[in-house]
Design an enzyme around this catalytic site. Structure first.
Site, PDB file in Angstrom:
ATOM      1  N   ARG A 172      33.541  37.161  33.897  1.00  0.00           N
ATOM      2  CA  ARG A 172      34.661  37.291  34.829  1.00  0.00           C
ATOM      3  C   ARG A 172      34.070  37.514  36.211  1.00  0.00           C
ATOM      4  NH1 ARG A 172      32.935  41.439  36.616  1.00  0.00           N
ATOM      5  NH2 ARG A 172      34.858  41.707  37.773  1.00  0.00           N
ATOM      6  N   GLY A 173      34.975  37.611  37.205  1.00  0.00           N
ATOM      7  CA  GLY A 173      34.499  37.658  38.591  1.00  0.00           C
ATOM      8  C   GLY A 173      34.476  36.226  39.118  1.00  0.00           C
ATOM      9  N   ALA A 174      35.027  36.036  40.316  1.00  0.00           N
ATOM     10  CA  ALA A 174      35.247  34.678  40.819  1.00  0.00           C
ATOM     11  C   ALA A 174      33.982  33.800  40.827  1.00  0.00           C
ATOM     12  CB  ALA A 174      35.876  34.754  42.210  1.00  0.00           C
ATOM     13  N   ARG A 195      41.743  30.261  34.137  1.00  0.00           N
ATOM     14  CA  ARG A 195      42.168  31.354  35.022  1.00  0.00           C
ATOM     15  C   ARG A 195      42.612  30.725  36.352  1.00  0.00           C
ATOM     16  NH1 ARG A 195      38.997  36.806  35.223  1.00  0.00           N
ATOM     17  NH2 ARG A 195      41.120  37.499  35.657  1.00  0.00           N
ATOM     18  N   GLN A 254      37.760  47.491  35.252  1.00  0.00           N
ATOM     19  CA  GLN A 254      36.468  46.901  35.627  1.00  0.00           C
ATOM     20  C   GLN A 254      35.638  47.861  36.476  1.00  0.00           C
ATOM     21  OE1 GLN A 254      39.405  45.299  35.794  1.00  0.00           O
ATOM     22  NE2 GLN A 254      39.199  43.095  35.598  1.00  0.00           N
ATOM     23  N   ASP A 285      39.000  36.856  45.265  1.00  0.00           N
ATOM     24  CA  ASP A 285      39.029  35.695  44.370  1.00  0.00           C
ATOM     25  C   ASP A 285      39.456  34.435  45.087  1.00  0.00           C
ATOM     26  OD1 ASP A 285      39.385  38.164  42.567  1.00  0.00           O
ATOM     27  OD2 ASP A 285      38.803  36.540  41.219  1.00  0.00           O
ATOM     28  N   ASN A 326      42.729  39.619  45.772  1.00  0.00           N
ATOM     29  CA  ASN A 326      41.732  40.314  44.949  1.00  0.00           C
ATOM     30  C   ASN A 326      42.466  41.082  43.858  1.00  0.00           C
ATOM     31  OD1 ASN A 326      38.926  41.011  44.459  1.00  0.00           O
ATOM     32  ND2 ASN A 326      39.436  43.068  45.142  1.00  0.00           N
ATOM     33  N   LYS A 327      41.720  41.792  43.065  1.00  0.00           N
ATOM     34  CA  LYS A 327      42.264  42.521  41.915  1.00  0.00           C
ATOM     35  C   LYS A 327      43.484  43.362  42.302  1.00  0.00           C
ATOM     36  CE  LYS A 327      41.231  42.225  38.552  1.00  0.00           C
ATOM     37  NZ  LYS A 327      41.937  41.248  37.692  1.00  0.00           N
TER      38      LYS A 327
HETATM   39  O1  MRU Z   1      39.848  39.769  36.726  1.00  0.00           O
HETATM   40  P1  MRU Z   1      38.430  39.814  37.228  1.00  0.00           P
HETATM   41  O2  MRU Z   1      37.632  40.911  36.637  1.00  0.00           O
HETATM   42  O3  MRU Z   1      37.759  38.468  37.094  1.00  0.00           O
HETATM   43  O4  MRU Z   1      38.602  40.116  38.767  1.00  0.00           O
HETATM   44  C1  MRU Z   1      37.467  40.220  39.580  1.00  0.00           C
HETATM   45  C2  MRU Z   1      37.789  40.613  40.969  1.00  0.00           C
HETATM   46  O5  MRU Z   1      38.919  40.832  41.328  1.00  0.00           O
HETATM   47  C3  MRU Z   1      36.647  40.629  41.936  1.00  0.00           C
HETATM   48  O6  MRU Z   1      36.882  41.577  42.936  1.00  0.00           O
HETATM   49  C4  MRU Z   1      36.521  39.240  42.568  1.00  0.00           C
HETATM   50  O7  MRU Z   1      36.353  38.258  41.583  1.00  0.00           O
HETATM   51  C5  MRU Z   1      35.439  39.157  43.546  1.00  0.00           C
HETATM   52  S1  MRU Z   1      33.913  39.063  42.659  1.00  0.00           S
HETATM   53  C6  MRU Z   1      32.605  38.927  43.570  1.00  0.00           C
END
Ligand code: MRU
Length: 380
Positions: A53-55, A90, A206, A247, A257-258
């Site tokens: 996970r993470g963009a 996603r 997370q 993201d 973002n999250k």
């Molecule tokens: O749902 P996730 O865990 O994939 O969400 C991740 C985030 O929101 C991060 O802040 C984002 O991807 C930036 S990662 C460098």
């Protein structure tokens, strides 16, 4: 970054490219285990279930997923089907579509027998570029942190710099270094004392499980807080800066973002705390301006809200129900922070205001901007 003294990345090629290794992030922080991805379905499943996970990392995983698909069937039809399957996993992080489009554009003109090999080269290049971009974000962010530390009143000069972050935008969310955490790692290694307030980041936690894990393994002082504590800490002068990832960033500087990031930005604004967003160019969506109206927000399972995962004092990690039987949950996974609440963007090319002019000042020459500028001019 380091786990027990050994450097790791989050994704790597195995067997000369017949499979890809990843760290299973659903098991962290209680178990650190690698797993292999050998098929398109496994790559799509790993993204959808958040094994990765993470963009930036889901972008790289998607790129390798196309490679795995083309190894089995390099036809045009299979390429399109694999693209669609991976892209649907996603919807919010633009890096996924960006990486898939890049690999598709690279392989489509080639004879079928060359496609899998070319996809491997392109996916590996995306991964390497991600590492370089994140490290550069770290360098630019370090300068910013140094300036904030120096500007503090003399009686606070000896205290560590207190940085608050939300979710996990560290090396686990990228290939290495991270985005929001890269400046923190650079500061720590440069001897600038830093302490991180880690938002737990419900519902999937997370922050509590991944950010705390990676900061701990790198030896960075940190404290996990509940998501609602940040505003209180800011009111009492205990946060020098907020740094988060994103993201998807619109061309006007809105950041998605999250879920919960927006509330931190509001609290930071109200308390005069600088709010920075760290991102590589691959996270910018040049085709849109209004993040609130135009970014698709992933709705995940309500079970992530009504249940919570953890490890009992004795025994294996498990998941327990939090809510009464019959109570419904709703789970939007991201929110949008308007550009006006963002102090600045920290990119691999430097720091810029969160605005169209700010982004253009950094990326006017770039292919990212050029390709979407043309599309945008045609639309408007
Ligand atoms: O749902 P996730 O865990 O994939 O969400 C991740 C985030 O929101 C991060 O802040 C984002 O991807 C930036 S990662 C460098």
């Amino acid at each position: 970054m380091n786990i027990d003294g050994r450097p790791w990345r989050t994704i790597w090629l195995e067997e000369g490219g017949r499979s890809v290794g990843v760290i299973d992030q659903t098991l962290l922080p209680h178990r650190f285990e690698a797993r292999s991805i050998a098929t398109l379905d496994q790559a799509a499943g790993a993204i959808a279930t958040m094994v990765v996970r993470g963009a930036p990392l889901i972008g790289v995983t998607g790129a390798y997923g196309l490679m795995l698909a083309l190894q089995r069937d390099p036809s045009d039809a299979a390429l399109e089907a694999a693209f669609e399957q991976l892209n649907a996993t996603r919807p919010t992080a633009i890096n996924l579509r960006w990486a898939l489009e890049r690999v598709r554009a690279r392989v489509q003109p080639l004879p079928v027998e060359q496609r899998a090999g070319a996809a491997q080269v392109e996916a590996a290049a995306i991964a390497e570029e991600d590492v370089a971009m994140c490290e550069a974000i770290g360098e630019h962010g370090l300068e910013l942190l140094r300036a904030i530390a120096t500007a503090r009143p003399s009686e606070r000069q000896q205290e560590p710099l207190n940085v608050l972050t939300h979710c996990n935008a560290g090396w686990l969310a990228t290939v290495d270094w991270g985005t929001a955490l890269a400046p923190i790692y650079k500061a720590h290694r440069a001897g600038l004392p830093v302490h991180v307030w880690v938002d737990e980041t419900r519902p999937r936690n997370q922050g509590a499980s991944l950010t705390a894990f990676e900061l701990g393994r790198e030896g960075v002082p940190h404290t996990v807080i509940v998501d609602n504590a940040g505003g209180h800490l800011m009111q009492h002068g205990r946060v020098d800066a907020v740094i988060v990832g994103t993201d998807r960033t619109t061309r006007s500087g809105d950041v998605c973002n999250k879920i919960g990031t927006y509330l931190k930005a509001l609290a930071a604004h109200d308390n005069g705390v600088p709010f920075y967003v760290a991102l590589p160019a691959s996270t910018i969506d040049w085709s849109i301006r209004d993040g609130v109206q135009e970014i698709p927000i992933e709705a995940r399972s309500p079970l992530e809200v009504t249940r919570i995962a953890g490890k009992p004092a004795a025994g294996e990690p498990t998941s327990v129900q939090l809510t009464p039987d019959g109570s419904e949950g709703f789970n939007p996974a991201f929110d949008v922070t308007p550009a006006r609440l963002v102090t600045a963007l920290i990119t691999e090319r430097g720091v810029a205001p969160a605005s169209e002019a700010g982004l253009q000042s950094l990326y006017a020459d770039s292919l990212y901007a050029a390709s979407f500028n043309a599309a945008s001019v045609a639309q408007h």
